[in-house]
Design a protein around this motif. Sequence first.
Motif: not given
Length: 212
Positions: A59-81
Amino acid sequence: MATPEFQLKMRAGATPGEVYALEQEETMVGRDLANDIAISDPEVSRRHARFVVKEGIVFVEDLGSTNGTFLNDTRLSSPQPLRPGDTITFGDKIVMTFEEAGLGEEPQVEMTEDTPAKQPLYEQEIPAPVSYEPPLEPAAYQPPAPQARSTRSQQMPAYPEQERKGGFPTWLIVLLVAIVVIICVIAVTLYFMPASWWCAITFDILQGCPLP
């Protein structure tokens, strides 16, 4: 069955082509050197994201980063497999690909004198083409022949529309009109007929006949 090992491969960023193995249950990603994967880029936060391995699934999870974490061009708002081939982007520049460890690597075979050389493609035997039989075309559609009308309907005379609807026959209407016209003509003729004609018709019986 052994749990498969996964890895991240940087496609774009500070060190393209570098591979990061996900060997721990939790792998931290960020700009700080204390992270498991330290990325020196101003768009990456000090603690940017993390990867968690749970029951063989990453699972990948964003930790409240400033510029965000994207999974397949979709910004994460919760952990995703993750699935092999997924693209993870940190900010705008850092791009990594999630894949299985060792996927796509061909084993190195030691060449000896007894090892047969790989036959060139143009010398390989090409299988004969398989004959193709097109499916049978459906038979042409033939509409059913029209059914013949019953003999009784053919023998019945065709009556005018007025008779079928219960009105007067046409010939009767014409006869009545002709009688009315004849009566009108006779009445007009008698009204304008001269007196001498009246005397002739009545054989001088009328008063005043014969005329002098």
